[in-house]
Motif scaffolding. Structure first.
Motif, short mmCIF file in Angstrom:
data_model
loop_
_atom_site.label_atom_id
_atom_site.label_comp_id
_atom_site.label_asym_id
_atom_site.label_seq_id
_atom_site.Cartn_x
_atom_site.Cartn_y
_atom_site.Cartn_z
N ALA A 100 0.82 -1.21 0.00
CA ALA A 100 0.00 0.00 0.00
C ALA A 100 0.86 1.26 0.00
O ALA A 100 0.54 2.24 -0.69
CB ALA A 100 -0.94 0.00 1.20
N ALA A 101 1.95 1.25 0.76
CA ALA A 101 2.81 2.44 0.85
C ALA A 101 3.54 2.70 -0.47
O ALA A 101 3.60 3.84 -0.94
CB ALA A 101 3.82 2.27 1.98
N LEU A 102 4.07 1.64 -1.07
CA LEU A 102 4.78 1.82 -2.34
C LEU A 102 3.82 2.27 -3.44
O LEU A 102 4.16 3.14 -4.26
CB LEU A 102 5.47 0.52 -2.73
N ALA A 103 2.63 1.70 -3.46
CA ALA A 103 1.63 2.10 -4.45
C ALA A 103 1.19 3.55 -4.22
O ALA A 103 0.93 4.29 -5.17
CB ALA A 103 0.43 1.17 -4.40
N ALA A 104 1.12 3.96 -2.93
CA ALA A 104 0.72 5.33 -2.61
C ALA A 104 1.75 6.33 -3.13
O ALA A 104 1.39 7.43 -3.57
CB ALA A 104 0.54 5.48 -1.10
N ILE A 105 3.03 5.96 -3.06
CA ILE A 105 4.07 6.86 -3.56
C ILE A 105 3.91 7.08 -5.07
O ILE A 105 3.99 8.21 -5.56
CB ILE A 105 5.46 6.28 -3.24
N VAL A 106 3.65 5.99 -5.80
CA VAL A 106 3.46 6.09 -7.25
C VAL A 106 2.19 6.88 -7.56
O VAL A 106 2.17 7.76 -8.42
CB VAL A 106 3.42 4.69 -7.89
N ALA A 107 1.11 6.55 -6.85
CA ALA A 107 -0.16 7.24 -7.09
C ALA A 107 -0.04 8.73 -6.79
O ALA A 107 -0.60 9.56 -7.52
CB ALA A 107 -1.26 6.61 -6.23
N VAL A 117 -0.52 18.12 -1.42
CA VAL A 117 -1.07 16.79 -1.18
C VAL A 117 -0.03 15.72 -1.52
O VAL A 117 0.10 14.71 -0.81
CB VAL A 117 -2.35 16.58 -2.00
N GLN A 118 0.72 15.92 -2.59
CA GLN A 118 1.75 14.96 -2.96
C GLN A 118 2.78 14.82 -1.85
O GLN A 118 3.15 13.70 -1.46
CB GLN A 118 2.43 15.40 -4.25
N VAL A 119 3.26 15.94 -1.32
CA VAL A 119 4.25 15.91 -0.24
C VAL A 119 3.68 15.20 0.99
O VAL A 119 4.36 14.40 1.64
CB VAL A 119 4.71 17.33 0.12
N ALA A 120 2.44 15.49 1.31
CA ALA A 120 1.80 14.86 2.47
C ALA A 120 1.79 13.34 2.32
O ALA A 120 2.12 12.60 3.27
CB ALA A 120 0.38 15.39 2.64
N PHE A 121 1.43 12.84 1.14
CA PHE A 121 1.38 11.40 0.94
C PHE A 121 2.77 10.78 0.85
O PHE A 121 2.96 9.62 1.25
CB PHE A 121 0.55 11.07 -0.30
N TYR A 122 3.74 11.52 0.35
CA TYR A 122 5.12 11.02 0.36
C TYR A 122 5.59 10.84 1.80
O TYR A 122 6.18 9.80 2.15
CB TYR A 122 6.05 12.01 -0.35
N LEU A 123 5.36 11.84 2.64
CA LEU A 123 5.78 11.77 4.04
C LEU A 123 5.03 10.66 4.78
O LEU A 123 5.62 9.92 5.58
CB LEU A 123 5.56 13.11 4.73
#
Length: 229
Positions: A100-107, A117-123
């Protein structure tokens, strides 16, 4: 007439509320992405990236599974009675977090919701993987209390998905008295708020439920007197 609720009763109510909301979110979100219909996605899709929906599905399904598993992993009775089941579910939870975490980074990389929002999900994804690794290392070293502390942190980050939906609902409700609020503002604020609030609550639980009792127990032990020669 009011009936006083003990501290243990309030704690039990809070645990049930967390479990019910997590399971409800997991079932609802997981079922939504099992259809395979991109039009059913609740996350805006990048029209220039055909696989964006696929990355969201690969994130959402294991994330729903780990949300479902998490509450049972903190049930001390299950751990005492069925340690083998606890261990098996733990491995499923661990694999689910990684996927889930790796897929979230790509998404997040393909996201059209903006850099904030991108930075928030990366962190969030980085913290998700880090806390999982620390929890796994602690249990491999036989440090059960430390393992529990790191998994509280990890599951709180998982629970941010539940808090996100609550904050979005609150923000949408506030659009009535505050019409200048846009959905983009609500979503961005809700993403950050869900992560920060869940992280703070996790530290509160760790300090008051795990560390404080250990400190009190250690402080209550009688000290052996020492004599100078």
């Amino acid at each position: 007439m009011t009936f006083p609720v003990s501290r243990s009763g309030r704690r039990r109510i809070a645990c049930v509320a967390v479990a019910v909301s997590a399971i409800g979110t997991a079932v609802f979100s997981g079922a939504n992405y099992l259809t395979g219909e991109a039009s059913a996605s609740r996350i805006p899709l990048n029209p220039d990236v055909a696989v964006h929906y696929v990355t969201i599905v690969v994130h959402a399904l294991p994330a729903s599974l780990l949300l479902l598993i998490g509450p049972f992993q903190f049930a001390t009775r299950l751990l005492a009675v069925r340690p083998g089941l606890h261990r098996a579910l733990g491995y499923v939870y661990m694999v689910s977090v990684v996927v889930a975490a790796l897929a979230a980074i790509v998404a997040a990389t393909f996201s059209v919701d903006g850099i904030s929002v991108q930075v928030a999900f990366y962190l969030l994804s980085a913290a998700w993987l880090y806390t999982l690794f620390q929890g796994f290392r602690a249990i491999r070293q036989g440090q059960i209390q430390l393992h529990r502390i790191w998994l509280i942190r990890n599951y709180s980050l998982s629970f941010a998905a539940v808090a996100l939906r609550a904050f979005i609902g609150l923000g949408v409700a506030l659009q009535g008295p505050f019409p200048s609020l846009t959905f983009d503002d609500i979503y961005t604020t809700s993403v950050w708020a869900s992560i920060l609030v869940c992280a703070v609550v996790a530290e509160y639980v760790i300090i008051h439920r795990t560390l404080a009792p250990l400190v009190r127990k250690r402080s209550s032990k009688p000290r052996t007197p020492t004599y100078d020669s």
